[in-house]
Motif scaffolding. Structure first.
Motif, mmCIF file in Angstrom:
data_model
loop_
_atom_site.group_PDB
_atom_site.id
_atom_site.type_symbol
_atom_site.label_atom_id
_atom_site.label_comp_id
_atom_site.label_asym_id
_atom_site.label_seq_id
_atom_site.Cartn_x
_atom_site.Cartn_y
_atom_site.Cartn_z
ATOM 1 N N UNK A 45 -87.052 42.886 75.657
ATOM 2 C CA UNK A 45 -87.711 42.751 74.258
ATOM 3 C C UNK A 45 -87.653 44.374 73.692
ATOM 4 N N UNK A 46 -88.059 44.224 72.408
ATOM 5 C CA UNK A 46 -88.269 45.567 71.930
ATOM 6 C C UNK A 46 -89.407 46.304 72.705
ATOM 7 N N UNK A 47 -89.393 47.596 72.591
ATOM 8 C CA UNK A 47 -90.342 48.208 73.049
ATOM 9 C C UNK A 47 -90.229 48.955 74.563
ATOM 10 N N UNK A 48 -91.294 48.888 75.464
ATOM 11 C CA UNK A 48 -90.930 49.596 76.604
ATOM 12 C C UNK A 48 -90.531 48.600 77.632
ATOM 13 N N UNK A 49 -89.630 49.236 78.375
ATOM 14 C CA UNK A 49 -88.926 48.734 79.534
ATOM 15 C C UNK A 49 -88.876 49.635 80.579
ATOM 16 N N UNK A 50 -88.742 48.890 81.796
ATOM 17 C CA UNK A 50 -88.454 49.883 83.048
ATOM 18 C C UNK A 50 -87.158 49.624 83.689
ATOM 19 N N UNK A 103 -88.643 53.587 79.726
ATOM 20 C CA UNK A 103 -87.645 53.781 78.772
ATOM 21 C C UNK A 103 -88.279 52.711 77.446
ATOM 22 N N UNK A 104 -87.652 53.022 76.304
ATOM 23 C CA UNK A 104 -88.108 52.452 75.014
ATOM 24 C C UNK A 104 -87.001 51.815 74.201
ATOM 25 N N UNK A 105 -86.909 50.467 74.199
ATOM 26 C CA UNK A 105 -85.830 49.813 73.256
ATOM 27 C C UNK A 105 -86.540 50.044 71.732
ATOM 28 N N UNK A 106 -85.850 50.709 70.807
ATOM 29 C CA UNK A 106 -86.388 50.741 69.487
ATOM 30 C C UNK A 106 -86.203 49.409 68.687
ATOM 31 N N UNK A 107 -87.092 49.467 67.797
ATOM 32 C CA UNK A 107 -87.282 48.150 67.070
ATOM 33 C C UNK A 107 -85.871 47.547 66.289
ATOM 34 N N UNK A 108 -85.163 48.641 65.797
ATOM 35 C CA UNK A 108 -84.015 48.204 65.140
ATOM 36 C C UNK A 108 -82.931 47.681 66.112
ATOM 37 N N UNK A 109 -83.104 47.388 67.322
ATOM 38 C CA UNK A 109 -82.262 46.676 67.914
ATOM 39 C C UNK A 109 -82.565 45.339 68.315
ATOM 40 N N UNK A 204 -93.025 64.261 61.536
ATOM 41 C CA UNK A 204 -92.498 62.938 61.744
ATOM 42 C C UNK A 204 -93.283 61.641 60.752
ATOM 43 N N UNK A 205 -92.386 60.885 60.007
ATOM 44 C CA UNK A 205 -93.061 59.587 59.367
ATOM 45 C C UNK A 205 -92.537 58.520 60.025
ATOM 46 N N UNK A 206 -93.395 57.742 60.659
ATOM 47 C CA UNK A 206 -93.108 56.637 61.758
ATOM 48 C C UNK A 206 -92.429 55.564 60.744
ATOM 49 N N UNK A 207 -91.086 55.223 61.303
ATOM 50 C CA UNK A 207 -90.431 54.394 60.507
ATOM 51 C C UNK A 207 -90.023 53.018 61.253
ATOM 52 N N UNK A 208 -89.821 52.072 60.375
ATOM 53 C CA UNK A 208 -89.329 50.780 60.989
ATOM 54 C C UNK A 208 -87.894 51.057 61.879
ATOM 55 N N UNK A 209 -88.313 50.604 63.093
ATOM 56 C CA UNK A 209 -86.942 50.436 63.883
ATOM 57 C C UNK A 209 -86.835 51.697 64.836
ATOM 58 N N UNK A 210 -87.609 52.650 64.407
ATOM 59 C CA UNK A 210 -87.560 53.815 65.450
ATOM 60 C C UNK A 210 -88.851 54.006 66.219
ATOM 61 N N UNK A 211 -88.394 54.182 67.373
ATOM 62 C CA UNK A 211 -89.647 54.329 68.430
ATOM 63 C C UNK A 211 -89.664 55.631 68.975
ATOM 64 N N UNK A 212 -88.487 56.484 68.883
ATOM 65 C CA UNK A 212 -88.387 57.831 69.773
ATOM 66 C C UNK A 212 -88.425 58.938 68.817
ATOM 67 N N UNK A 213 -89.230 59.931 68.877
ATOM 68 C CA UNK A 213 -89.206 60.841 68.108
ATOM 69 C C UNK A 213 -89.040 62.272 68.864
ATOM 70 N N UNK A 214 -88.184 62.861 68.738
ATOM 71 C CA UNK A 214 -87.788 64.190 69.607
ATOM 72 C C UNK A 214 -87.838 65.472 68.811
ATOM 73 N N UNK A 215 -88.227 66.223 69.723
ATOM 74 C CA UNK A 215 -88.286 67.655 69.414
ATOM 75 C C UNK A 215 -87.465 68.483 70.216
ATOM 76 N N UNK A 216 -86.626 69.269 69.579
ATOM 77 C CA UNK A 216 -85.570 70.077 70.485
ATOM 78 C C UNK A 216 -85.772 71.792 70.673
#
Length: 482
Positions: A45-50, A103-109, A204-216
Motif C-alpha cells: 500500500x501507499x505509505x509506510x512499509x517495513x 520506508x515510505x511508498x509515495x502516494x504517486x505510486x 516545503x509545500x506538502x504535495x499530492x503524491x509526495x511523502x518524502x521531503x529531504x534536506x541536503x
C-alpha cells in the motif's frame, strides 16, 4: 569490494543494468538482471512499509538504504542508479540476524508497478563489502488526492547537522543528521526546516503524491573526508593503550585517561596495548569527536574457557576459539576454515592475539611520552645524554626500553624528576614550578631529530643561546662543529 578511498560509491562497482546481480551480470547471477514483466510482485500500500533484511551471516552495519524506481518504471528496461529514489534508511548498528528498514511508498505510486532496491553496506571499519537486493512490487490504489487531504510525510535530514521542523512557525519535531522525522499533516500545508540556531534550511509545500521531503545542506559549512578535525580518544580499558595512524604511533593514554589529536575526517586509527595487541580501531567521521575503547586488556591466559578450533564444527560471527596458543574470533559463518590460515583482513577469522596476554619484561622495546606540566622548558636525559626537550605544557615522545632510567632537568641542569620505565606505563609526568630565573633568558631548548634547524634559528642549551649557521641541521649538539 570497495577500496578505502571510495566507500559507498556503489555505481562505481555495480554497473547500471547489473544492480540485481550485484555487479555479477557476466557470471552465475546474470539471470537476476533479466528484463521481463514475468517477475512475481508483492502488493503493498501507499505509505509506510517495513523492509526486512534477514542476514544468515550477520555483520556490523554502516547503513541500509532502500530505493524505489520512478513511478513510470518499465520492467523491460535496465535498472539504473541515477533513476533510484531513496525512501528509507538505517544507520550504523551491530551484527544482527534481522534488520527492519522503515520506508515510505509515495502516494504517486498508487496503482503502479515498481522495484525496490535495497543496499546493505557493512561497517567501514570491518569490511568493504556491500550487498544488494531487488524486489518487484505492485502498489495498490488509484493515487488521487486533493488539497486538505490527510497526508503522512517523512522529512529526511541528509545534512550534517540537526534540523528542526516547523509548521505555521510552530516546532513540530526534529531529526539528527542522517535521521528523519515523520509527521501527520495535510496536502497543501507549509513546512520549514531550520537549524537549531534558527537559520532556515528548507521550506516545503506538502504535495499530492509526495511523502518524502529531504534536506541536503546546512547553512553552515559541511564536512567531507579530508577535512581537519580535532578528536579525543577515551581509554576506558584497564591498561595503557597507544594510538596509531597508518601504523605510526601518535600518542597514548593510561587506563581511564584520554588522548586528543588533530586528524582528518575519513582517517583510520588503531588502538593497541603497549604489547602491540589490538584493542579497537576507528574510522573518523563527520560530527563525531569522541572515540572510546572499552574492556579488559591482556594478562594471564585470555583463552581460558575457550573451545579449541575443530574442523568439523560450525562457527558464526562472534564465536571465539583457541588454536595453537592464539585466540581467534569468527567474522561470519564458517566450517573447516583453519583460523591460522584464514585470519587475514578479508578472511573469515580475526586474530585476537596470543593467549598468554603478552606481558613485558626488562629490555622490551616501548614507546613513552614525557609530559611537561611545569612552567618551564624541560630536557630529558637517558644515561646522562640529552634525548629531547619539551616546552611548558608540551610533551616529548620517544622509543626506549623497559627498565631504562630517565631524568627530566631544567635547561640550567637542575634535576626535576627521574623515572624508571615500567611495563604497561607509557606516560611520565613532571609537574610543579621550576626554579626562579633558571632559563637565563635562553631560547627554546635544543632537541635532537625530529627537530630540524634552519640558518638563523636560535636554541638554548646548558644555559647558553646558540644560533644555527646552516640549513637543515639536526642531531648536532650546540657548541660542537657541524
Amino acid at each position: 569490494m570497495q577500496p578505502d578511498t571510495d566507500f559507498g560509491n556503489h555505481p562505481a562497482f555495480v554497473p547500471d543494468g547489473q544492480i540485481a546481480s550485484g555487479g555479477n551480470g557476466g557470471g552465475d547471477f546474470s539471470c537476476l538482471d533479466a528484463l521481463t514483466t514475468d517477475w512475481p510482485t508483492t502488493t503493498v500500500n501507499v505509505g509506510a512499509i517495513d523492509v526486512l533484511w534477514e542476514n544468515t551471516a550477520p555483520h556490523k552495519t554502516q547503513y541500509y538504504k532502500v530505493y524505489i524506481t520512478p513511478n513510470t518504471w518499465d520492467p523491460t528496461q535496465p535498472l539504473r542508479w541515477g533513476d533510484l529514489i531513496e525512501i528509507g534508511s538505517v544507520g550504523q548498528g551491530p551484527a544482527e540476524p534481522f534488520t527492519t528498514i522503515a520506508s515510505v511508498i509515495p502516494a504517486a505510486y498508487a496503482g503502479k508497478r515498481a522495484a525496490l532496491v535495497s543496499v546493505w553496506q557493512r561497517d567501514y571499519n570491518d569490511s568493504h563489502e556491500a550487498f544488494y537486493s531487488v524486489s518487484d512490487i505492485q502498489v495498490a490504489g488509484d493515487g488521487t488526492c486533493n488539497p486538505g487531504d490527510a497526508a503522512n510525510v517523512t522529512f529526511a535530514n541528509n545534512t550534517n547537522c540537526t534540523l528542526e521542523y516547523y509548521q505555521n512557525n510552530t516546532l513540530q519535531g526534529s531529526a539528527n543528521s542522517g535521521a528523519s522525522f515523520a509527521a501527520n499533516t495535510s496536502v497543501g500545508a507549509q513546512w520549514e526546516a531550520r537549524e537549531t540556531s534558527g537559520a532556515a534550511v528548507d521550506s516545503f509545500t506538502i504535495a499530492c503524491g509526495q511523502s518524502i521531503y529531504a534536506s541536503t545542506q546546512c547553512v553552515g559549512t559541511g564536512c567531507t573526508d579530508g577535512d581537519p578535525v580535532t578528536i579525543t580518544f577515551v581509554n576506558n580499558t584497564d591498561c595503557t593503550v597507544e594510538y596509531y595512524r597508518m601504523d605510526a604511533l601518535q600518542g597514548s593514554a593510561d587506563a581511564g585517561g584520554s588522548f586528543s589529536v588533530s586528524t582528518t575526517v575519513g582517517s583510520h586509527w588503531d588502538v593497541r596495548e603497549t604489547t602491540g595487541v589490538e584493542v579497537s580501531h576507528f574510522h573518523i567521521v563527520c560530527e563525531v569527536t569522541t572515540y572510546t575503547s572499552e574492556g579488559s586488556c591482556g594478562g594471564g591466559d585470555s583463552c581460558a574457557g575457550l573451545q579449541t578450533w575443530s574442523a568439523g564444527a560450525v562457527y558464526v560471527g562472534g564465536d571465539k576459539v583457541a588454536y595453537n596458543g592464539v585466540e581467534y574470533q569468527a567474522k561470519w559463518w564458517n566450517q573447516g576454515a583453519n583460523p591460522e590460515q584464514n585470519s587475514g583482513e578479508y578472511q573469515v577469522w580475526e586474530s585476537l592475539g596470543s593467549c598468554s596476554g603478552g606481558g613485558c619484561t626488562t629490555g622490551d622495546a616501548v614507546s613513552v611520552m614525557f609530559n611537561n606540566n611545569t612552567d618551564c622548558v624541560l630536557e630529558y636525559y637517558q644515561n646522562n645524554a640529552l634525548q629531547g626537550a619539551a616546552n611548558a605544557g608540551g610533551s616529548f615522545m620517544t622509543s626506549t626500553t623497559v627498565g631504562s632510567l630517565w631524568e627530566a632537568r631544567e635547561t640550567s641542569g637542575a634535576a626535576v624528576d627521574s623515572y624508571t620505565i615500567a611495563c604497561g606505563q607509557s606516560n611520565y609526568n613532571a609537574a610543579g614550578n621550576c626554579s626562579a630565573d633558571t632559563t637565563g633568558g635562553c631560547a627554546t631548548a635544543y632537541g635532537p631529530y625530529p627537530n630540524v634547524y634552519m640558518a638563523g634559528d636560535v636554541v638554548g642549551y646548558n644555559g647558553h643561546n646558540y644560533e644555527c649557521q646552516v640549513n637543515n641541521l639536526f642531531n648536532v649538539t650546540p657548541g660542537t662543529a657541524a
